[in-house]
Design an enzyme around this catalytic site. Structure first.
Site, short mmCIF file in Angstrom:
data_model
loop_
_atom_site.label_atom_id
_atom_site.label_comp_id
_atom_site.label_asym_id
_atom_site.label_seq_id
_atom_site.Cartn_x
_atom_site.Cartn_y
_atom_site.Cartn_z
N ASN A 22 0.86 -1.18 0.00
CA ASN A 22 0.00 0.00 0.00
C ASN A 22 0.90 1.23 0.00
OD1 ASN A 22 -1.74 2.09 0.57
ND2 ASN A 22 -2.64 1.16 2.39
N ARG A 52 -2.79 -2.04 -3.27
CA ARG A 52 -3.94 -1.19 -3.07
C ARG A 52 -3.84 -0.04 -4.08
NH1 ARG A 52 -5.05 3.42 1.30
NH2 ARG A 52 -7.19 3.80 0.69
N HIS A 57 -12.83 3.78 0.12
CA HIS A 57 -12.81 2.81 1.23
C HIS A 57 -13.54 1.52 0.84
CE1 HIS A 57 -12.69 6.34 4.37
NE2 HIS A 57 -11.47 5.89 4.15
N ARG A 67 -11.06 16.88 6.89
CA ARG A 67 -11.87 17.22 5.71
C ARG A 67 -13.28 17.60 6.13
NH1 ARG A 67 -10.87 11.70 3.07
NH2 ARG A 67 -8.64 11.62 3.45
N GLU A 90 -8.22 -4.43 5.32
CA GLU A 90 -8.13 -4.24 3.88
C GLU A 90 -7.01 -5.09 3.28
OE1 GLU A 90 -8.36 -0.11 5.22
OE2 GLU A 90 -9.04 0.37 3.20
#
Ligand code: ADP
Length: 401
Positions: free
Chosen positions: A7, A93, A182, A243, A385
């Site tokens: 990743n 990923r 996600h 955010r 993940e």
């Protein structure tokens, strides 16, 4: 099959080495992270066979970082493999798969071209992902590589859920639409939730709440994502660490005019200085906010905004799912914060959501946190993940053998 899961972020490479017996049986042989790539003070921290190891050296780019990873996997006291030849597949990923990829794929030149083309849609994320793929291809030219996309699980969104109400030509010209992110996490917890509930995923209506430093909720009908809170970029939706999530788009022009800011400056404010950090003025980390809340109004307000907005999304997704069987909390906040889970669920009893306070104290463990008589089962499911990437890689590489 030994599978290296990679990743790559802008200044980090995270990795895990899996030994997969089959799709369900696996062992994690090693995991670690190279940080501060291209920045002074680069370091590698890894945990191979239960021993923590930290090293510092100069790492100018992702290629050097991955060479270092292979080195620690195959040599010295961190060694878990005889040689690089024992790595049989690599799973990457990749953040953005655009409209083209609605599932994981074995990477060839054509796939790589499309990932490069998607870089326009994810300028911060896809370029480092591409660097990681190229570096692994150079280091292990014979080894099959698989791309697992963050956007892919949301490839099932209906057209009316992904089209924004702006002139259609911008969708045609620039592919401006909702993509969602996600996805690997939402897919993983969906599968686990069905297993925990002992039900076939095809008969379930779920809302999966990924709450980490980025936050996204997904409405999952019969195992498929039908709507998700992040949109064209990961900026849309719920309140996140830094955010803003949903705002009136007119705020952007107002800020530009009032403060004399450029588009880039407003982009930076909404991505890096908003959300939990923006409201509280304290930190982007909800742990700090929970600590400050008893004596700080803005910290309390931040927690209230997080819960209020989360409730609104749950209500909206309840409506489009036509009811609800399971609500799942995952990622840093979802797995750990009893307080935030409770403040989201409190007041949603009319939707059939009843939390059990004692069960809700659980952390980082799969558990039901709803009362036995709660019509909606509420679950905490630690996301994984990397395992999902390893599984997809295992399946695709087996199919092509
Ligand atoms: P990322 O999205 O970067 O992968 P994580 O899923 O690890 O991040 O989530 C990180 C966030 O989780 C932190 O910023 C923090 O707000 C939150 N978090 C982690 N542990 C706790 C905790 N014990 N209590 C409350 N919040 C936590």
């Amino acid at each position: 099959m030994n599978i290296l899961v990679v990743n790559c972020g802008s200044s980090t490479v995270k990795y895990q080495l899996f030994r997969m017996e089959d799709e369900d049986r696996h062992e994690v042989l090693a995991k670690g992270i190279v940080e501060r790539i291209g920045i002074p003070g680069s370091r590698l921290e890894c945990n191979h066979s239960g021993t923590l190891h930290i090293e510092e050296r100069s790492v100018p780019n992702h290629r050097v970082a991955l060479e270092w990873v292979v080195q620690v996997l195959t040599g010295g006291e961190t060694r878990v493999l005889g040689s690089i030849k024992e790595i049989e597949a690599v799973g990457h990923r990749v953040v953005h798969g655009g409209e083209k990829f609605t599932g994981s794929v074995v990477i060839d030149e054509e796939v790589l071209q499309v990932i490069r083309a998607c870089a326009d849609l994810a300028p911060l994320h896809n370029p480092p992902n591409i660097l990681g793929i190229e570096a692994c291809r150079d280091l292990m030219p014979e080894v099959p590589q698989v791309a697992v996309f963050d956007t892919a699980f949301h490839g099932t969104l209906p057209e009316y859920a992904y089209i924004y109400a702006i002139p259609y030509e911008y969708y045609e010209k620039y592919r401006i639409r909702r993509y969602g992110f996600h996805g690997t996490s939402h897919r993983y917890v969906t599968e686990r939730a069905a297993k925990m509930m002992g039900r076939d995923v095809k008969e379930l209506r779920l809302i999966t709440c990924h709450m980490g430093s980025g936050v996204s909720f997904t409405a999952v009908l019969h195992g498929k994502s039908i709507d998700t809170s992040m949109g064209f970029t990961p900026l849309e939706g719920l309140v996140m660490g830094t955010r803003c999530g949903d705002i009136d788009p007119a705020i952007v022009f107002s800020l530009m005019k009032k403060e004399g800011l450029s588009a880039e400056q407003v982009e930076e404010i909404l991505n890096k200085r908003s959300g939990v950090l923006g409201i509280s003025g304290i930190s982007s980390d909800t742990r700090d906010i929970e600590d400050a809340a008893p004596h700080n109004h803005r910290a309390r307000l931040t927690l209230e905004v997080i819960a209020y907005r989360a409730k609104k999304y749950i209500g909206a997704y309840y409506a489009i799912l036509g009811g609800l069987d399971g609500l799942v909390f995952t990622a840093g906040i979802g797995e750990n914060s009893s307080y935030i889970r409770k403040s989201i669920c409190t007041g949603l009893e009319h939707l059939g959501i009843f939390i059990d306070d004692e069960r809700n104290t659980v952390r980082r463990k799969e558990a039901f946190i709803s009362r036995d008589d709660s019509p909606v089962k509420v679950m905490v499911i630690p996301t994984d993940e990397e395992l999902m990437i390893a599984r997809d890689t295992w399946r695709l590489v087996r199919e092509t053998r």
